[in-house]
Design an enzyme around this catalytic site. Structure first.
Site, short mmCIF file in Angstrom:
data_model
loop_
_atom_site.label_atom_id
_atom_site.label_comp_id
_atom_site.label_asym_id
_atom_site.label_seq_id
_atom_site.Cartn_x
_atom_site.Cartn_y
_atom_site.Cartn_z
N GLU A 1 0.80 -1.23 0.00
CA GLU A 1 0.00 0.00 0.00
C GLU A 1 0.83 1.28 0.00
O GLU A 1 0.95 1.97 1.02
CB GLU A 1 -0.95 0.02 1.21
CG GLU A 1 -1.93 -1.14 1.23
CD GLU A 1 -3.05 -0.95 2.24
OE1 GLU A 1 -2.95 -0.03 3.07
OE2 GLU A 1 -4.02 -1.70 2.18
N GLU B 1 -5.58 -8.56 0.94
CA GLU B 1 -6.23 -8.24 2.22
C GLU B 1 -7.70 -7.96 1.97
O GLU B 1 -8.05 -7.30 0.98
CB GLU B 1 -5.64 -6.98 2.89
CG GLU B 1 -4.25 -7.14 3.44
CD GLU B 1 -3.73 -5.86 4.10
OE1 GLU B 1 -4.54 -5.02 4.55
OE2 GLU B 1 -2.49 -5.70 4.16
C1 GBH Z 1 -4.63 -2.03 5.46
O1 GBH Z 1 -4.83 -0.69 5.14
C2 GBH Z 1 -3.23 -2.29 5.96
O2 GBH Z 1 -2.43 -2.90 4.98
C3 GBH Z 1 -3.20 -3.08 7.23
O3 GBH Z 1 -1.92 -2.99 7.79
C4 GBH Z 1 -4.29 -2.60 8.16
O4 GBH Z 1 -4.22 -3.18 9.42
C5 GBH Z 1 -5.60 -2.95 7.52
O5 GBH Z 1 -5.69 -2.45 6.22
C6 GBH Z 1 -6.83 -2.45 8.28
O6 GBH Z 1 -6.87 -1.06 8.32
O7 GBH Z 1 -7.48 8.89 5.54
O8 GBH Z 1 -9.67 8.12 4.94
O9 GBH Z 1 -7.78 7.14 3.87
C7 GBH Z 1 -6.18 -0.42 4.75
C8 GBH Z 1 -6.32 0.83 3.95
C9 GBH Z 1 -6.10 3.17 3.95
C10 GBH Z 1 -7.48 2.17 5.57
C11 GBH Z 1 -6.02 4.41 4.80
C12 GBH Z 1 -7.43 3.42 6.41
C13 GBH Z 1 -7.07 5.75 6.45
C14 GBH Z 1 -8.29 6.58 6.42
N1 GBH Z 1 -6.29 2.00 4.79
N2 GBH Z 1 -7.21 4.57 5.60
S1 GBH Z 1 -8.29 7.77 5.11
#
Ligand code: GBH
Length: 454
Positions: free
Chosen positions: A172, A360
């Site tokens: 990511e 994922e």
């Molecule tokens: C994944 O990210 C990760 O790879 C993993 O480590 C994590 O534990 C899992 O998912 C669950 O979260 O500012 O609105 O974008 C998931 C994608 C992108 C979700 C960023 C949270 C932040 C909120 N992530 N997002 S925002």
């Protein structure tokens, strides 16, 4: 007849992988054991107001000392494929060329245990934990990190080519660049101008290429490699040609700087026009690396955006979600199972990947009470089922989707949300570190056993 599988119950193809996923910093703990260096996250979590409840990664679920028990539990669930990551600060504690042999030895023991339990490793080289000395010298804004990553990839692929055949370069890119150096919500919590942020993305892309090259050079026979991307994904409001065309154009535009650039071998016009003067600086040879062919694309899919055809210059519009729209506990995690159908389908249509994996998919909740010794997480069972149905549909419609990894095997450190938000199939009691499979773990184990949506 009653014994005949119906609808979604027809089996997944024989080669289709059904696995579970986790990452080193979120589960290992042992943050300062056996010569591991401080990571950017070890540091970030110690700054006030960064992580909910002041939680740190110091202990996590102590997987470092309990991996054997964890693999036995995985094996008892019938899991045969596990996506994990290697902690860079265990291998090169100061980010320089010095190798910490104890870190290498740890992963040798871990892979040996997986083998004993019949579990195949899918290894991510970078899941956000950067050696702190590199962060101090600019982190992903600095070209020095690119060189350091090249060394790290070489060390790791050479060391583990005997045990590992499935490699994932980075997890990511958006999360450790845009959210870390632009929005400041992930380590190192910086809020830099757009040009700097775009440069961090560019550096990450070059690192992806270096890792692909390392796997080709030192991965040995049968080694496969790809990126795990959290593409911006969307669902057409109606599955009609007009909205599907709108969704396709939206997907192409929103992912131009990563998937588009990798595919084209240069930054697409649309992206360069949009960023103007904030375009990243590209060094000679960068795109030869970024453009290297990969064996698969990994996609992490949790949610998405609704898009439809509209009378706008781009021909589409993104709809804002109304307050009543259903979601899990993280405010960003809106329930949109069709996104796991459309993401691989659109990526395949636009870039022609011959193999895709959902690396994922899962959901997080804050309050999951234990009732008579069991977490009855019917909400997670429903989330998994609704998404697996769409995975099934994608395969039936000819999308070359070759596997699905559930996030996560066990409750863990959910970054800025600390330990409060639980994503696991297996419950972890953070007082005793006792593991207890939730109802969803039993459900998923049965899916793996019967290889169909149940
Ligand atoms: C994944 O990210 C990760 O790879 C993993 O480590 C994590 O534990 C899992 O998912 C669950 O979260 O500012 O609105 O974008 C998931 C994608 C992108 C979700 C960023 C949270 C932040 C909120 N992530 N997002 S925002």
């Amino acid at each position: 007849s009653a014994s005949q599988p119906f609808g979604y119950q027809s089996p997944f193809p024989p080669h289709f992988v059904l696995g579970v996923s986790a990452s080193a910093p979120q589960i290992e703990g042992a943050a300062f054991t056996d010569g591991k260096g401080f990571s950017n996250w070890d540091h970030f979590a110690r700054q006030p107001g960064t992580v909910l409840g002041g939680d740190t990664l110091d202990v996590a679920v102590d997987h470092y000392h309990r991996f054997d028990e964890d693999f036995a539990l995985m094996a008892s669930m019938g899991v045969r494929d596990y996506r994990l990551s290697i902690a860079w600060p265990r291998i090169h504690p100061d980010g320089g060329p010095t190798v910490n042999q104890a870190g290498i030895d740890f992963y040798h023991r871990l892979f040996a245990s997986m083998k004993r339990h019949g579990i195949t490793p899918w290894v991510t080289l970078f899941h956000w934990d950067l050696p702190l000395p590199l962060e101090a010298r600019g982190g992903w804004t600095s070209r020095e990190t690119v060189d350091a990553f090249g060394r790290y990839a070489e060390t790791v692929v050479k060391a583990f080519s005997g045990a590992v055949k499935h490699w994932i370069t980075l997890n990511e890119i958006r999360c450790f660049t845009v959210l870390a150096y632009g929005q400041g919500i992930k380590a190192p919590g910086r809020k830099e101008p757009e040009a700097v942020v775009n440069q961090t993305i560019h550096h990450a892309l070059v690192c992806h290429g270096l890792a692909v090259r390392a796997v080709r050079q030192w991965g040995g026979e049968g080694a496969r490699v790809g990126l795990t991307d959290n593409s911006d994904v969307c669902v057409p409001v109606t599955e009609t040609p007009a909205d599907i065309a709108a969704a396709t154009a939206w997907f192409r535009d929103r992912n131009a700087h990563i998937l588009g650039a990798m595919h084209a071998g240069h930054y697409p016009e649309h992206y360069l026009r949009r960023v103007g003067k904030a375009a990243p600086k590209v060094a000679e040879g960068d795109f030869a690396l970024i453009h290297l062919p990969t064996d698969f694309l990994g996609m992490n899919i949790y949610t998405g955006h609704y898009v439809r055809a509209a009378d706008t210059p781009d021909g589409y519009e993104t709809l804002a979600l109304p307050p009543a729209y259903p979601r899990a506990d993280p405010p960003w995690l809106h329930l949109m199972p069709q996104s796991i159908y459309w993401a691989p389908r659109l990526a395949h249509a636009l870039y022609g990947h011959s193999s895709l994996f959902i690396t994922e998919n899962g959901c997080g909740y804050d309050d999951e009470p234990m009732i008579k010794g069991e977490v009855q997480d019917l909400h997670r069972r429903e989330y998994l089922r609704s998404h697996l149905r769409e995975v099934h549909r994608a395969i039936a419609d000819g999308v070359p989707l070759d596997g699905y990894f559930c996030w996560s095997f066990i409750d863990n450190f959910e970054w800025e949300d600390g330990y409060r938000r639980r994503f696991g199939l297996v419950h972890c009691d953070y007082q005793t570190l006792k593991r207890t499979p939730k109802l969803s773990a039993r459900y998923y184990a049965q899916v793996i056993r019967e290889r169909r949506v149940l």
